[in-house]
Motif scaffolding. Structure first.
Motif, mmCIF file in Angstrom:
data_model
loop_
_atom_site.group_PDB
_atom_site.id
_atom_site.type_symbol
_atom_site.label_atom_id
_atom_site.label_comp_id
_atom_site.label_asym_id
_atom_site.label_seq_id
_atom_site.Cartn_x
_atom_site.Cartn_y
_atom_site.Cartn_z
ATOM 1 N N VAL A 278 -15.710 -8.553 -12.886
ATOM 2 C CA VAL A 278 -14.452 -8.760 -12.863
ATOM 3 C C VAL A 278 -13.975 -7.528 -12.150
ATOM 4 C CG1 VAL A 278 -12.154 -9.091 -13.977
ATOM 5 C CG2 VAL A 278 -14.398 -10.364 -14.520
ATOM 6 N N GLU A 279 -13.149 -7.558 -11.111
ATOM 7 C CA GLU A 279 -12.658 -6.215 -10.447
ATOM 8 C C GLU A 279 -11.181 -6.614 -10.067
ATOM 9 O OE1 GLU A 279 -13.903 -3.286 -9.698
ATOM 10 O OE2 GLU A 279 -16.029 -3.889 -10.725
ATOM 11 N N ASP A 280 -10.442 -5.674 -10.567
ATOM 12 C CA ASP A 280 -8.860 -5.805 -10.063
ATOM 13 C C ASP A 280 -8.466 -4.303 -9.352
ATOM 14 O OD1 ASP A 280 -6.281 -6.127 -9.868
ATOM 15 O OD2 ASP A 280 -5.843 -6.792 -12.004
ATOM 16 N N LEU A 281 -8.529 -4.212 -8.193
ATOM 17 C CA LEU A 281 -8.286 -2.939 -7.787
ATOM 18 C C LEU A 281 -6.819 -2.833 -6.852
ATOM 19 C CD1 LEU A 281 -11.590 -2.743 -6.028
ATOM 20 C CD2 LEU A 281 -11.008 -1.535 -8.219
ATOM 21 N N TYR A 282 -6.188 -1.802 -6.581
ATOM 22 C CA TYR A 282 -5.057 -1.756 -5.806
ATOM 23 C C TYR A 282 -5.458 -0.590 -4.517
ATOM 24 C CZ TYR A 282 -2.677 -3.016 -9.963
ATOM 25 O OH TYR A 282 -2.281 -3.994 -10.999
ATOM 26 N N VAL A 283 -5.267 -1.235 -3.420
ATOM 27 C CA VAL A 283 -5.456 -0.780 -2.174
ATOM 28 C C VAL A 283 -4.452 0.347 -1.753
ATOM 29 C CG1 VAL A 283 -6.009 -0.936 0.321
ATOM 30 C CG2 VAL A 283 -6.815 -2.871 -1.451
ATOM 31 N N LEU A 284 -5.079 1.367 -1.415
ATOM 32 C CA LEU A 284 -4.024 2.684 -1.242
ATOM 33 C C LEU A 284 -3.847 2.672 0.358
ATOM 34 C CD1 LEU A 284 -4.864 5.152 -3.970
ATOM 35 C CD2 LEU A 284 -3.086 3.596 -4.019
ATOM 36 N N GLU A 285 -2.734 3.252 0.916
ATOM 37 C CA GLU A 285 -2.646 3.468 2.402
ATOM 38 C C GLU A 285 -3.396 4.841 2.646
ATOM 39 O OE1 GLU A 285 -2.121 3.179 6.062
ATOM 40 O OE2 GLU A 285 -1.559 1.372 4.561
ATOM 41 N N GLY A 286 -4.037 4.549 3.634
ATOM 42 C CA GLY A 286 -5.031 5.622 3.934
ATOM 43 C C GLY A 286 -6.437 5.681 3.698
ATOM 44 N N ALA A 287 -7.287 5.960 4.571
ATOM 45 C CA ALA A 287 -8.885 5.812 4.221
ATOM 46 C C ALA A 287 -9.281 7.185 4.146
ATOM 47 C CB ALA A 287 -9.448 4.854 4.948
ATOM 48 N N ALA A 288 -8.428 8.270 3.818
ATOM 49 C CA ALA A 288 -9.159 9.508 3.597
ATOM 50 C C ALA A 288 -9.279 9.938 2.362
ATOM 51 C CB ALA A 288 -7.877 10.692 4.335
ATOM 52 N N GLY A 289 -10.017 11.167 1.969
ATOM 53 C CA GLY A 289 -10.733 11.407 0.622
ATOM 54 C C GLY A 289 -9.406 11.653 -0.436
ATOM 55 N N ASN A 290 -8.136 11.779 -0.066
ATOM 56 C CA ASN A 290 -7.114 12.132 -0.789
ATOM 57 C C ASN A 290 -6.789 10.588 -1.625
ATOM 58 O OD1 ASN A 290 -6.001 11.520 1.615
ATOM 59 N ND2 ASN A 290 -4.314 12.504 1.419
ATOM 60 N N SER A 291 -7.123 9.695 -0.653
ATOM 61 C CA SER A 291 -6.620 8.150 -1.085
ATOM 62 C C SER A 291 -7.790 7.714 -2.016
ATOM 63 C CB SER A 291 -6.303 7.478 -0.009
ATOM 64 O OG SER A 291 -5.109 7.865 0.690
ATOM 65 N N GLY B 233 -9.202 2.471 0.164
ATOM 66 C CA GLY B 233 -7.921 2.746 1.116
ATOM 67 C C GLY B 233 -7.815 1.800 2.344
ATOM 68 N N HIS B 234 -6.691 1.758 2.652
ATOM 69 C CA HIS B 234 -6.451 0.622 4.029
ATOM 70 C C HIS B 234 -6.494 1.619 5.299
ATOM 71 C CE1 HIS B 234 -3.274 -0.485 6.924
ATOM 72 N NE2 HIS B 234 -4.065 -1.656 7.050
ATOM 73 N N MET B 235 -7.227 1.222 6.065
ATOM 74 C CA MET B 235 -7.555 2.100 7.462
ATOM 75 C C MET B 235 -6.164 1.868 8.392
ATOM 76 S SD MET B 235 -10.403 2.221 10.081
ATOM 77 C CE MET B 235 -11.635 3.006 9.105
ATOM 78 N N ALA B 236 -5.602 3.194 8.664
ATOM 79 C CA ALA B 236 -4.388 2.771 9.469
ATOM 80 C C ALA B 236 -4.754 2.563 10.766
ATOM 81 C CB ALA B 236 -3.679 4.237 9.867
ATOM 82 N N GLY B 237 -3.839 1.599 11.473
ATOM 83 C CA GLY B 237 -4.123 1.015 12.691
ATOM 84 C C GLY B 237 -4.680 -0.579 12.640
#
Length: 197
Positions: free
Chosen positions: A77-90, A96-100
């Motif tokens: 069971v996985e329940d994850l929130y996707v954050l904006e940006g696919a860099a290390g800080n996110s 992380g969602h890849m911009a573009g």
């Protein structure tokens, strides 16, 4: 007067005990910080849905939740929130969602990356035909079906993304059990959005 062997051993034992407590204390601090971050991200997502605008999980955050992913089978069971940006800080706090690329749950091809040893470790369990749920930024849920999983070498060129489809690409480093990071191989799971949403 020379210290006895007993007092030397006692001093060594105390030093080892203090080092152990320090290490466990630091590990406990990091674990607590990670748990707190997930609570704050979940709360920011709920606020984003209610206010219809992005909400940062903490004031100095340079990312915010843009979608929610849910996967469930018999053992996982996985329940994850996707954050904006696919860099290390996110990626330290979640996939992380890849911009573009399209936002998850919206028309188009969306790319989401995550670490193979934390949030996206479950990708190795996925099978073609499995379903995954995505909650978009308006609160609506969409169902995606796994179409294929493949290993790609980024030294051979960028990852190819088909246009004109409503799809989701989940990407992580490969192999999953590698002790080193930063290699050229990527594991790409391609999911197609079902029309019955």
């Amino acid at each position: 007067m020379q210290p006895s062997i007993h007092s030397l051993l006692r001093g060594l034992a105390v030093a080892l005990l203090l080092a152990t407590v320090s290490l466990y204390g630091h590990a406990g601090y990091l674990y607590s910080k990670a748990v707190l971050a997930q609570w704050l991200i979940a709360d920011a997502w709920q606020q984003s849905l209610a206010e219809h605008k992005p909400v940062r999980p903490w004031p100095w955050a340079d990312t915010w939740p843009v979608a929610r992913l849910k996967y469930q089978n018999h053992d996982t069971v996985e329940d994850l929130y996707v954050l904006e940006g696919a860099a290390g800080n996110s990626l330290a706090f979640g996939p992380g969602h890849m911009a573009g690329t399209a936002l998850p749950g919206t028309p188009g091809n969306s790319v989401v990356g995550g670490h193979r040893d934390t949030h996206f470790a479950f990708l190795k369990e996925l099978q073609v035909g499995d379903h995954l749920q995505v909650q978009g930024h308006q609160g609506e849920w969409h169902t995606y079906r796994i179409d294929q999983a493949r290993i790609r070498d980024i030294n051979q060129g960028p990852l190819w993304l088909e246009s004109g489809v409503d799809a989701l690409q989940l990407i992580t480093c490969y192999p999953f059990d590698s002790i080193s990071s930063g290699g050229p191989l990527r594991y790409q799971v391609s999911l197609l959005r079902l029309n019955n949403d």
